[in-house]
Enzyme design. Structure first.
Site, PDB file in Angstrom:
ATOM      1  N   ARG A 121       1.699   7.116  -6.707  1.00 53.37           N
ATOM      2  CA  ARG A 121       2.145   8.494  -6.497  1.00 53.37           C
ATOM      3  C   ARG A 121       2.654   9.149  -7.778  1.00 53.37           C
ATOM      4  NH1 ARG A 121       3.961   6.172  -1.532  1.00 53.37           N
ATOM      5  NH2 ARG A 121       2.920   7.085   0.311  1.00 53.37           N
ATOM      6  N   ARG A 156      10.096   4.525  -9.995  1.00 54.06           N
ATOM      7  CA  ARG A 156      10.315   5.929 -10.328  1.00 54.06           C
ATOM      8  C   ARG A 156      10.989   6.122 -11.681  1.00 54.06           C
ATOM      9  NH1 ARG A 156       7.267   5.686  -6.813  1.00 54.06           N
ATOM     10  NH2 ARG A 156       7.407   6.550  -4.688  1.00 54.06           N
ATOM     11  N   HIS A 210       0.821  -1.216   0.000  1.00 51.83           N
ATOM     12  CA  HIS A 210       0.000   0.000   0.000  1.00 51.83           C
ATOM     13  C   HIS A 210       0.854   1.265   0.000  1.00 51.83           C
ATOM     14  CE1 HIS A 210      -4.357   0.795   0.161  1.00 51.83           C
ATOM     15  NE2 HIS A 210      -4.004   2.008   0.558  1.00 51.83           N
TER      16      HIS A 210
END
Length: 381
Positions: free
Chosen positions: A328, A308, A273
């Protein structure tokens, strides 16, 4: 002017453009943020092992399928609840992922209804938590399917943690007078953010239409807290009732992975999560090889957490993932430049994947192998 060259730059712009409480709500990990930080730091410990005389394929194939849906690169958008970083919310993510040629997950706690999102990107996977009784949960899933959802994601990696060592932002039940006073200064300090919401009719209403029209997020969240956690029998029942592509998200252990396969899961997402649950659990990339071995090719395995760069995606593929999910980074791109910013994030990852394949002498994401990476001793768990 809105184009950015890295996911790190998307994050920098998002931080510059979002009010501080909104930024903190996105960035926070639970407690000290140990797991959140390790999710991305662990990728830095993995090294590539390019061949000395690699064949240089003229073209690289980045396409794959996830739950039967063709995607142009092995990256999809992870489901994220109420996306108040942009007035269009999940619809903007749908536009960005559609333009990038990939699929997206949609949370039952999303701020836009599944039907509206699916009209923009029909490659939609609907996510439920065990947040209601069986009949209510199944009714939500079926409404999402009728709206166009192509697969169901059952999320198991959330257990109501609340503590953050450095403090949590104030998130109101609704945007009333008291909330407006609390938010006035940080919002006015970000005029572009404020103007965007004013153009679209005012502040977010913080409702969750996929749970019930007009129902508030915190009202639904408190109701969920009263529901006992699911058993494997509950998840097996849901899988049986759905009768379509089915993913279990939140698997970090080999024994749980085997159970997921036994109940008929088509895909498993290795996820903690985003470091927002139990702090101190391993990075997902550390858990990935053990889950892949336990599954034994009987289900697709995805990785969610810490990606990323395109090189991170290729490292996950080398360790057995079919694709990765990003949360994100999508929100950073959305905050930085709206739907185009979401696509920008996927294009950055696409370019990085392509560069890594070229250096490794691989002509396809399907060709990436464990020998393409080097792991330090004790890396996996």
């Amino acid at each position: 002017m809105d184009w950015f060259e890295s996911v790190a730059e998307a994050r920098r712009r998002a931080r510059k453009r979002l009010p501080r409480p909104v930024w903190l709500a996105i960035e926070a990990g639970s407690e000290a943020g140990v797991t959140r930080a390790d999710n991305s730091r662990a990728f830095q410990q993995i090294r590539f092992a390019p061949p000395r005389l690699a064949g240089l394929p003229a073209r690289r194939d980045l396409g794959t399928t996830v739950l039967g849906v063709p995607v142009s690169l092995p990256v999809i958008a992870s489901p994220v609840g109420v996306q108040a970083v942009d007035p269009l919310g999940e619809v903007a993510v749908a536009r960005g992922t559609r333009d990038a040629g990939t699929a997206m997950g949609l949370s039952e706690f999303a701020s836009r209804p599944a039907s509206e999102v699916a009209r923009v990107n029909p490659d939609l996977f609907f996510q439920v938590h065990w947040s209601a009784d069986r009949d209510t949960l199944l009714a939500r899933a079926r409404r999402a399917r009728a709206a166009g959802a192509r697969a169901l994601i059952a999320t198991l990696d959330w257990s109501f943690p609340a503590g953050r060592d450095w403090g949590s932002p104030f998130i109101p039940e609704r945007i009333g007078l008291a909330a407006a006073r609390s938010y006035a200064l940080p919002v006015l300090a970000r005029p572009r953010y404020a103007y965007g919401w004013l153009r679209h009719g005012g502040p977010p209403d913080l409702t969750v239409p996929n749970i019930a029209p007009g129902r508030g997020f915190f009202d639904a969240y408190r109701a969920w807290q009263q529901v006992p956690p699911p058993s494997w029998d509950d998840i097996a029942w849901l899988r049986e009732q759905w009768n379509g592509p089915f993913m279990i998200k939140g698997v970090m252990r080999p024994d749980d992975a085997r159970r997921a396969v036994d109940i008929g899961a088509d895909a498993i997402s290795v996820s903690n999560h985003g470091g927002n649950n139990l702090d101190g659990t391993p990075a997902t990339i550390r858990a990935l090889p053990g889950v892949v071995d336990a599954v034994g090719g009987q289900a697709e395995v995805l990785l969610d957490g810490g990606v990323r760069r395109g090189g991170d995606v290729v490292k996950a593929l080398a360790l057995g993932a079919r694709a990765v999910m990003i949360g994100r980074p999508c929100l950073w791109g959305l905050a930085a430049a709206g739907p185009a910013g979401v696509r920008n994030v996927f294009d950055i990852l696409r370019s990085g994947i392509d560069s890594a394949l070229l250096s490794l002498g691989r002509s396809s994401v399907a060709d990436v192998a464990p020998g393409d990476v080097l792991l330090p001793p004790g890396f996996t768990c």
